[in-house]
Design a protein around this motif. Structure first.
Motif, mmCIF file in Angstrom:
data_model
loop_
_atom_site.group_PDB
_atom_site.id
_atom_site.type_symbol
_atom_site.label_atom_id
_atom_site.label_comp_id
_atom_site.label_asym_id
_atom_site.label_seq_id
_atom_site.Cartn_x
_atom_site.Cartn_y
_atom_site.Cartn_z
ATOM 1 N N ASP A 202 0.817 -1.213 0.000
ATOM 2 C CA ASP A 202 0.000 0.000 0.000
ATOM 3 C C ASP A 202 0.850 1.261 0.000
ATOM 4 O OD1 ASP A 202 -2.323 -1.454 -0.031
ATOM 5 O OD2 ASP A 202 -2.595 -1.430 2.145
ATOM 6 N N ARG A 203 2.028 1.166 0.596
ATOM 7 C CA ARG A 203 2.922 2.328 0.680
ATOM 8 C C ARG A 203 3.872 2.410 -0.521
ATOM 9 N NH1 ARG A 203 5.293 2.275 6.748
ATOM 10 N NH2 ARG A 203 6.536 3.971 5.845
ATOM 11 N N GLY A 204 3.700 1.487 -1.488
ATOM 12 C CA GLY A 204 4.460 1.599 -2.731
ATOM 13 C C GLY A 204 5.689 0.734 -2.839
ATOM 14 N N TYR A 205 5.799 -0.320 -2.021
ATOM 15 C CA TYR A 205 6.973 -1.191 -2.096
ATOM 16 C C TYR A 205 7.003 -1.928 -3.427
ATOM 17 C CZ TYR A 205 10.370 -4.807 -0.856
ATOM 18 O OH TYR A 205 11.466 -5.632 -0.832
ATOM 19 N N ARG A 206 8.192 -1.965 -4.080
ATOM 20 C CA ARG A 206 8.339 -2.566 -5.404
ATOM 21 C C ARG A 206 9.291 -3.747 -5.419
ATOM 22 N NH1 ARG A 206 3.986 -0.543 -7.962
ATOM 23 N NH2 ARG A 206 3.952 1.724 -7.968
ATOM 24 N N GLY A 207 9.678 -4.242 -4.255
ATOM 25 C CA GLY A 207 10.627 -5.342 -4.212
ATOM 26 C C GLY A 207 9.948 -6.693 -4.067
ATOM 27 N N LEU A 208 10.767 -7.706 -3.761
ATOM 28 C CA LEU A 208 10.305 -9.083 -3.620
ATOM 29 C C LEU A 208 9.863 -9.315 -2.179
ATOM 30 C CD1 LEU A 208 10.259 -11.867 -5.206
ATOM 31 C CD2 LEU A 208 12.420 -12.345 -4.028
ATOM 32 N N ILE A 209 8.712 -9.955 -2.004
ATOM 33 C CA ILE A 209 8.165 -10.225 -0.669
ATOM 34 C C ILE A 209 8.137 -11.728 -0.430
ATOM 35 C CG2 ILE A 209 6.133 -10.072 0.812
ATOM 36 C CD1 ILE A 209 5.438 -7.459 -0.518
ATOM 37 N N CYS A 210 8.743 -12.164 0.690
ATOM 38 C CA CYS A 210 8.755 -13.575 1.075
ATOM 39 C C CYS A 210 8.135 -13.728 2.454
ATOM 40 C CB CYS A 210 10.184 -14.123 1.099
ATOM 41 S SG CYS A 210 11.044 -14.032 -0.485
ATOM 42 N N ILE A 211 7.298 -14.743 2.607
ATOM 43 C CA ILE A 211 6.672 -15.053 3.889
ATOM 44 C C ILE A 211 7.279 -16.340 4.434
ATOM 45 C CG2 ILE A 211 4.544 -15.761 5.043
ATOM 46 C CD1 ILE A 211 4.541 -12.827 4.460
ATOM 47 N N ARG A 212 7.745 -16.301 5.689
ATOM 48 C CA ARG A 212 8.224 -17.492 6.388
ATOM 49 C C ARG A 212 7.133 -17.957 7.345
ATOM 50 N NH1 ARG A 212 11.729 -17.326 10.029
ATOM 51 N NH2 ARG A 212 12.625 -19.399 9.742
ATOM 52 N N SER A 213 6.841 -19.250 7.317
ATOM 53 C CA SER A 213 5.791 -19.752 8.194
ATOM 54 C C SER A 213 5.931 -21.247 8.409
ATOM 55 C CB SER A 213 4.413 -19.444 7.597
ATOM 56 O OG SER A 213 3.380 -19.947 8.428
ATOM 57 N N ALA A 214 5.474 -21.709 9.580
ATOM 58 C CA ALA A 214 5.410 -23.136 9.856
ATOM 59 C C ALA A 214 4.112 -23.731 9.322
ATOM 60 C CB ALA A 214 5.531 -23.391 11.355
ATOM 61 N N ASN A 215 3.178 -22.867 8.924
ATOM 62 C CA ASN A 215 1.889 -23.315 8.392
ATOM 63 C C ASN A 215 1.902 -23.152 6.872
ATOM 64 O OD1 ASN A 215 0.876 -23.647 11.078
ATOM 65 N ND2 ASN A 215 0.562 -21.427 11.168
ATOM 66 N N THR A 216 2.044 -24.263 6.168
ATOM 67 C CA THR A 216 2.145 -24.200 4.710
ATOM 68 C C THR A 216 1.222 -25.207 4.037
ATOM 69 O OG1 THR A 216 4.065 -25.690 4.781
ATOM 70 C CG2 THR A 216 4.516 -23.320 4.697
ATOM 71 N N THR A 217 0.017 -25.358 4.587
ATOM 72 C CA THR A 217 -0.984 -26.164 3.887
ATOM 73 C C THR A 217 -1.362 -25.435 2.600
ATOM 74 O OG1 THR A 217 -2.865 -25.076 4.937
ATOM 75 C CG2 THR A 217 -1.880 -26.942 6.107
ATOM 76 N N PRO A 218 -1.996 -26.139 1.648
ATOM 77 C CA PRO A 218 -2.414 -25.462 0.412
ATOM 78 C C PRO A 218 -3.245 -24.215 0.671
ATOM 79 C CG PRO A 218 -2.635 -27.829 0.161
ATOM 80 C CD PRO A 218 -2.260 -27.599 1.594
ATOM 81 N N GLN A 219 -4.118 -24.265 1.678
ATOM 82 C CA GLN A 219 -4.948 -23.104 1.990
ATOM 83 C C GLN A 219 -4.097 -21.948 2.529
ATOM 84 O OE1 GLN A 219 -5.523 -26.223 3.106
ATOM 85 N NE2 GLN A 219 -7.253 -26.778 1.753
ATOM 86 N N ASP A 220 -3.122 -22.285 3.385
ATOM 87 C CA ASP A 220 -2.237 -21.251 3.932
ATOM 88 C C ASP A 220 -1.438 -20.571 2.822
ATOM 89 O OD1 ASP A 220 -2.893 -21.634 6.657
ATOM 90 O OD2 ASP A 220 -1.538 -23.357 6.766
ATOM 91 N N VAL A 221 -0.841 -21.392 1.944
ATOM 92 C CA VAL A 221 -0.021 -20.839 0.866
ATOM 93 C C VAL A 221 -0.859 -19.957 -0.046
ATOM 94 C CG1 VAL A 221 1.347 -21.415 -1.174
ATOM 95 C CG2 VAL A 221 1.658 -22.718 0.929
ATOM 96 N N GLN A 222 -2.085 -20.412 -0.350
ATOM 97 C CA GLN A 222 -2.970 -19.623 -1.198
ATOM 98 C C GLN A 222 -3.243 -18.262 -0.586
ATOM 99 O OE1 GLN A 222 -4.348 -20.901 -4.301
ATOM 100 N NE2 GLN A 222 -4.576 -18.696 -4.519
ATOM 101 N N MET A 223 -3.414 -18.236 0.732
ATOM 102 C CA MET A 223 -3.685 -16.979 1.424
ATOM 103 C C MET A 223 -2.465 -16.049 1.392
ATOM 104 S SD MET A 223 -3.149 -15.278 4.585
ATOM 105 C CE MET A 223 -2.872 -16.510 5.850
ATOM 106 N N TYR A 224 -1.261 -16.606 1.584
ATOM 107 C CA TYR A 224 -0.052 -15.784 1.539
ATOM 108 C C TYR A 224 0.101 -15.127 0.165
ATOM 109 C CZ TYR A 224 1.124 -18.707 5.596
ATOM 110 O OH TYR A 224 1.101 -19.382 6.794
#
Length: 402
Positions: free
Chosen positions: A316-338
């Motif tokens: 929202d503030r205009g970031y143009r770089g690469l975004i990575c999420i680290r999580s222990a929850n990586t079910t298909p539903q979780d990944v879809q949400m990320y």
């Protein structure tokens, strides 16, 4: 004094001075190459005196030159990058017997060189063009070296080879040459005859030449454009990475781990000692970060925050770089949400360090390809997710529009 004795005494000093200036020029080449990889290179057309320009590149190097007298309007930095690296390759990899590599440079008008050594027609512009040139650098074949054919060049420019040479290696002459030629939109040919290794290309005059529509959209032989894009992104490490995690141990491990993935010049900052670090992370990532890595569940003493919420705020503030999420929850539903929240890469906490490195490097490679190709930031980026979730990435991240 202008006598022959004094002139011969001055020649070594003059060659040394030219070599020093050539070193300065090569430093500029390296900077231009890095900007090409980052997608920030701005091309500039200048009038180039062909004989003067090539004299500075060949002085003191024993090069056999046959250069036409005249001028051409082109990007002198990229032109020089191709010439200098082609000459260096010839001197380094040419025959080493008593006769030496015998590197030669030939530059002539297209009207005088209608066919290149490879048999290709040199002219891709309008008939009767008198302002474009054909450039040829050759050296004697070293029988102990691999044969320079399409397979050899493909191997030298492959992503695996790039990873082996490293970010700032001096084994990257071919990569320099082909990337510069691709930016100039000119076909470059590298091949071997029975006695000579030949590097050859056509250079169009940006001011005088009237090129038919599509004539410069030629393929760069023998390297495919997709290989060049991968090459570019692999060469260029991110300049700055910002990480947010609520665990001090995780912060230390992440910083140590990332330091072994990218260039030693990549600066890595970690945040998350307290909830106040979140705003510092956002400000710093917006200011400098090429990659922002966020822990999904941030548990502080006074507050619980989600990495995806902060990722949305970055966008929202205009970031143009690469975004990575680290999580222990990586079910298909979780990944879809990320991915729906704007992530381009998902890093499972339970995965091995090698697999996390692979995912992050793949994501950065795809991001680099976008920059080289000039894809607008508004276009969704193809995502990188764990192997068992790759089917979710087919349509790319559809995160919030900045």
């Amino acid at each position: 004094c202008r006598c022959s004795t004094c002139f011969l005494q001055q020649a070594p000093l003059q060659n040394a001075m030219v070599s020093l200036m050539r070193g300065v020029f090569q430093c500029g080449n390296r900077q231009a190459f890095l900007r090409l990889c980052h997608g920030t290179y701005t091309s500039a057309t200048r009038e180039v005196d062909l004989q003067d320009f090539t004299r500075k590149l060949t002085a003191g190097r024993g090069i056999i030159s046959d250069v036409v007298e005249g001028f051409i309007h082109t990007d002198d930095m990229l032109f020089g990058m191709i010439l200098d690296n082609s000459i260096n390759n010839g001197l380094k990899h040419g025959c080493t017997d008593g006769d030496g590599p015998q590197v030669s440079l030939t530059i002539g008008w297209l009207s005088d060189m209608p066919l290149m050594s490879c048999g290709k027609a040199s002219a891709t512009c309008t008939d009767g063009c008198t302002s474009c040139i054909c450039v040829r650098v050759t050296n004697r074949v070293d029988p102990s070296k691999p044969v320079v054919n399409d397979s050899f060049v493909q191997e030298m420019l492959s992503p695996e080879r790039v990873r082996q040479t490293g970010v700032m290696s001096y084994q990257m002459g071919l990569q320099h040459v082909f990337l510069a030629a691709a930016h100039l939109k000119t076909p470059l040919y590298l091949f071997q005859t029975s006695e000579r290794v030949v590097c050859e290309f056509v250079l169009h005059d940006n001011k005088e030449c009237h090129v038919p529509s599509g004539a410069l959209s030629v393929e760069v032989q023998p390297v495919q454009s997709s290989s060049l894009n991968t090459l570019s992104s692999l060469f260029c490490s991110p300049r700055h990475i910002c990480c947010l995690d609520d665990s001090v141990i995780a912060q230390t491990l992440i910083k140590h781990s990332l330091g072994s993935v990218f260039s030693p010049d990549t600066e890595i900052e970690v945040f998350g000692k307290s909830v106040s670090d979140c705003s510092k992370f956002l400000d710093r990532a917006l200011e400098v970060a090429d990659i922002a890595i966020l822990d999904q569940n941030l548990d502080f003493t006074t507050e619980h925050l989600l990495g995806t919420d902060l990722a949305g705020e970055l966008l929202d503030r205009g970031y143009r770089g690469l975004i990575c999420i680290r999580s222990a929850n990586t079910t298909p539903q979780d990944v879809q949400m990320y991915l729906a929240c704007g992530a381009h890469c998902v890093l499972p906490k339970e995965t091995s360090r090698q697999e996390a490195h692979r995912l992050l490097c793949a994501a950065w490679s795809k991001w680099g390809q976008r920059k080289v190709q000039g894809v607008p930031d508004s276009v969704a980026c193809e995502t990188v997710v764990p192997e068992n979730e790759e089917s979710m990435a087919e349509h790319g991240s559809q995160g919030p529009t900045p």
